[in-house]
Design a protein around this motif. Structure first.
Motif, short mmCIF file in Angstrom:
data_model
loop_
_atom_site.label_atom_id
_atom_site.label_comp_id
_atom_site.label_asym_id
_atom_site.label_seq_id
_atom_site.Cartn_x
_atom_site.Cartn_y
_atom_site.Cartn_z
N LEU A 301 0.70 -1.27 0.21
CA LEU A 301 0.04 0.21 0.25
C LEU A 301 0.85 0.93 0.03
O LEU A 301 0.23 2.74 -0.87
CB LEU A 301 -0.69 -0.17 1.15
N LEU A 397 -0.35 -6.01 -4.75
CA LEU A 397 -2.07 -5.70 -5.28
C LEU A 397 -2.91 -6.70 -5.98
O LEU A 397 -4.26 -6.53 -4.90
CB LEU A 397 -1.86 -4.98 -5.70
N THR B 49 -3.20 -5.90 -15.33
CA THR B 49 -1.75 -5.55 -15.19
C THR B 49 -1.82 -4.46 -16.68
O THR B 49 -0.62 -3.23 -15.95
CB THR B 49 -1.24 -6.55 -16.69
N ASN B 52 -2.32 -1.44 -13.79
CA ASN B 52 -1.02 -1.53 -13.05
C ASN B 52 0.81 -1.17 -13.11
O ASN B 52 1.48 0.26 -12.67
CB ASN B 52 0.32 -2.79 -12.11
N VAL B 90 -5.12 5.43 -7.40
CA VAL B 90 -5.45 4.10 -7.08
C VAL B 90 -6.34 3.79 -6.20
O VAL B 90 -5.70 3.18 -5.06
CB VAL B 90 -3.87 3.26 -7.29
N PRO B 92 -7.06 -0.09 -5.22
CA PRO B 92 -6.88 -1.56 -5.57
C PRO B 92 -7.45 -2.57 -5.77
O PRO B 92 -9.23 -1.75 -4.90
CB PRO B 92 -5.66 -2.16 -4.33
N GLN B 93 -7.87 -3.12 -5.89
CA GLN B 93 -8.68 -4.82 -5.99
C GLN B 93 -8.62 -5.10 -4.72
O GLN B 93 -9.81 -5.43 -4.31
CB GLN B 93 -8.02 -5.48 -6.82
N GLU B 94 -7.63 -5.58 -4.42
CA GLU B 94 -8.06 -6.04 -2.53
C GLU B 94 -8.63 -5.02 -1.92
O GLU B 94 -7.88 -3.41 -2.11
CB GLU B 94 -6.00 -6.45 -2.46
N HIS B 95 -8.70 -4.76 -0.26
CA HIS B 95 -8.92 -3.92 0.49
C HIS B 95 -6.93 -4.29 0.94
O HIS B 95 -6.48 -4.70 1.88
CB HIS B 95 -9.69 -4.71 1.77
N PHE B 96 -6.51 -3.02 1.12
CA PHE B 96 -5.09 -2.42 1.48
C PHE B 96 -5.23 -1.60 2.31
O PHE B 96 -6.45 -0.05 2.38
CB PHE B 96 -4.78 -2.05 0.82
N ALA B 97 -4.95 -1.68 3.74
CA ALA B 97 -5.23 -0.71 5.14
C ALA B 97 -3.98 -0.66 5.88
O ALA B 97 -3.53 -2.05 6.53
CB ALA B 97 -6.52 -0.94 5.64
#
Lengths: 401, 225
Positions: A301, A397, B49, B52, B90, B92-97
């Motif tokens: 991240l 990601l 892809t 990114n 961005v 993102p597709q996934e959960h980011f924290a």
């Protein structure tokens, strides 16, 4: 809202269990390094102090005192005792070639006195001829001790100006000696006139366990320095061959056993410390790796929002440094506290001279221990940091790990 | 400002095998200011892809990503990271924290981490309000549902008012109402001048888009509305 600088702190505070575990492990490493080094150094300083206090090439004692290990017990084991030989031996020995200087000492075991719950060793010396204890005593008492003055070891519970009673005689505490880490810390020094007076008083009170001796005609031991033309061994052999009823001992031989024990203790402590370090560093490397693996999404991240590889590495290293510094300081301070508080206990348990270095040396040692620990911590984290700074962000990601 | 992909090819080596496959083949695409582009395609077709690569996160095997004529991959990691922070947002597709920070701090992170001026906190709070999760500002991300995390990600991507917004399935966990909310917000950003690329499977996405593209076996094709 300040996050930039505080992010490493927040990362640590947000995982208190991990942070505390790493800090404790680092403390253990720092404690081991600091305390291990300090114990070895204190033992070496103690041995050096003992050598300095003995301060003579040879000690000449009555033969029976040597055979019964009395001199060894008094000097090394903290026992108290008294033994005497005819003072005429002094003149006989003085005639031998190679004697550069010689001075007599008197030993007397006290009965109870005001300072001590147990009897103490009283050592009488002749300030006019003494060369072994005077240089040391002069650091605490500039003038020569007067009759009925006593100079007490650092561990005795009395102070300058106090009066102490030995065999009913009042003695004036003229000085208190600096700590030596040896059994001399519990001894009392006085001049030969005073100790003879105390011996006479003991005889008058029928407390002369040492037997029926005339204080003016005996000495307990002779301290001898040999001249440069001779070796201590030559003179020792010469005395033992030619003078009856006495035994000459090289002080180096007397403390050889202590030196050997110290070497053994130092090896043991060093070996244990090394084992703890190797294990600790292994655990640290593993911990950093596991920790980084567990946080890989966070790092991805950070890369995504514009944190460079270098900055990412610096964030991880900042966390490592915080853990390293806090842990190392806690460990070193704990080591210092334990050794200062329990130095005497360690000395008693080890049965070896133990003298903590001076304040500046302690500070220097603490700085070195902290620096080495922090450096080891940083090196332990280096691999994980390098690995994480090169992560394939896109792979993470997309849900990879 | 324009962001342009020129003859982008991305080849992946298969792990443990000597073979490889092409996620993208000689792909050209221009992300123009004020334009919302929808990118569709089957899983594994190369959508993420491409996104990114536009984000400066994955260097193409060949080809260039030009930003006002400069290939962003010719920049070092430092300048490229700064570019990513200042110009690109961005989702993102996934959960980011970052779970040690609050939701609001997570949203503001791209800004405060780089000492941006202005009242970041108010901006962050406004975005959370716009996305309907302002009451969660002080919560930990671990307390949020998937949909709420998605909206938090959207707010974080928009905090620096980026010129380019790259959203990878931004409505994946959302109900219809919040899906609409997100697309309306992205449409608004495009109208304000941002270039927006949305990778999505949503059927209604085209109604917010200026154009729709489909990617198949690493090759782009336009889908007429």
């Amino acid at each position: 809202m300040k996050i930039d600088k505080s992010l490493p702190y927040k990362n640590l505070a947000g995982r208190p269990g991990r942070a505390i575990a790493l800090i404790l492990l680092t403390s253990l490493l720092s404690l081991t390094l600091f305390a291990g080094t300090l114990v070895i150094k204190s033992l070496r300083t103690g041995l050096f102090s003992l050598e300095s206090r003995l301060g003579a090439d040879l000690m000449i004692v009555p033969e029976e005192a040597y055979e019964q290990s009395q001199i060894e017990n008094i000097v090394l084991n903290g026992s108290i005792g008294e033994f005497y030989m005819d003072s005429e031996k002094t003149a006989e020995i003085a005639k031998l070639a190679g004697i550069q200087e010689m001075s007599s000492q008197f030993f007397l075991a006290s009965a109870n006195s005001g300072c001590c719950s147990v009897p103490v060793q009283i050592i009488g010396y002749d300030p006019e001829t003494d060369f072994s204890v005077s240089p040391w005593i002069k650091r605490s008492l500039a003038k020569e001790p007067q009759d009925m003055d006593v100079i007490i070891g650092s561990s005795l519970n009395a102070y300058v100006g106090d009066s102490l009673y030995f065999y009913g005689k009042e003695c004036h505490v003229a000085a208190k000696l600096e700590k030596t880490g040896t059994n001399f810390d519990t001894a009392v020094f006085t001049n030969s006139n005073t100790i003879k007076e105390l011996m006479r008083s003991a005889i008058n009170r029928n407390m002369n366990k040492f037997g029926d001796v005339d204080p003016d005609k005996v000495v307990s031991c002779l301290m001898v320095n040999v001249d440069k033309a001779h070796t201590a061994q030559q003179i020792r052999l010469d005395i033992n061959k030619n003078i009856e009823g006495v035994k000459a001992v090289q002080t180096r031989d007397l403390i050889a056993g202590v030196s050997e024990s110290l070497g053994g203790a130092a090896d043991l402590i060093g070996g244990l410390s090394a084992a703890i370090w190797i294990l600790g560093i292994g655990i640290l490397i593993l911990s950093f790796n596991l920790s980084v693996n567990g946080r890989i999404k966070e790092f991805a991240l950070l890369r995504m929002i514009g944190v460079s590889r270098k900055r990412l590495a610096s964030i991880i290293m900042e966390e490592t440094l915080i853990i390293g510094i806090v842990g190392a300081v806690i460990g070193s301070l704990t080591g210092l506290f334990v050794l200062v508080q329990f130095g005497t206990l360690i000395e008693n348990k080890l049965g070896l001279p133990f003298l903590l270095p001076g304040t500046w040396n302690l500070v220097l040692l603490a700085i070195i221990a902290i620096s080495v620990t922090v450096l080891s911590e940083v090196l332990s984290a280096a691999y994980s940091t390098l690995r994480i700074s090169r992560i394939d962000t896109t792979y993470i990601l997309r849900g990879g790990n | 400002m324009s962001l342009e992909a020129q003859s982008i090819t991305k080849e992946y080596k298969r792990k443990g095998k000597k073979s490889s496959f092409f996620a993208l083949k000689n792909t050209d695409l221009v992300l123009a200011d004020g334009e919302l582009t929808v990118l569709k395609g089957r899983s594994g077709s190369g959508k993420s892809t491409l996104l990114n690569i536009f984000a400066g996160l994955s260097k193409p095997t060949s080809g260039k990503i030009l930003l006002d004529g400069t290939d962003i991959y010719s920049l070092g990691d430092g300048p490229l990271s700064v570019l990513r922070n200042t110009l690109i947002g961005v989702i993102p597709q996934e959960h980011f924290a970052i779970h040690t920070l609050s939701v609001l701090q997570n949203v503001c992170l791209p800004s405060v981490l780089f000492h941006k001026d202005g009242d970041v906190e108010s901006r962050g709070f406004e975005l959370l309000k716009l996305l309907g999760i302002s009451e969660l500002a002080g919560s930990s991300p671990s307390e949020l549902s998937g949909g709420e995390l998605r909206r938090m990600s959207a707010a974080r991507a928009l905090i620096n008012n980026p010129r380019v917004i790259l959203a990878d399935e931004p409505t994946g966990d959302l109900d219809d109402e919040n899906t609409e909310l997100i697309f309306e917000l992205l449409r608004k950003k495009a109208c304000e001048g941002a270039s927006v690329l949305v990778v999505t499977h949503e059927n209604d996405a085209e109604k917010y888009a200026d154009r729709s593209l489909k990617i198949q076996n690493g090759t782009l094709e336009y889908i007429p509305f």
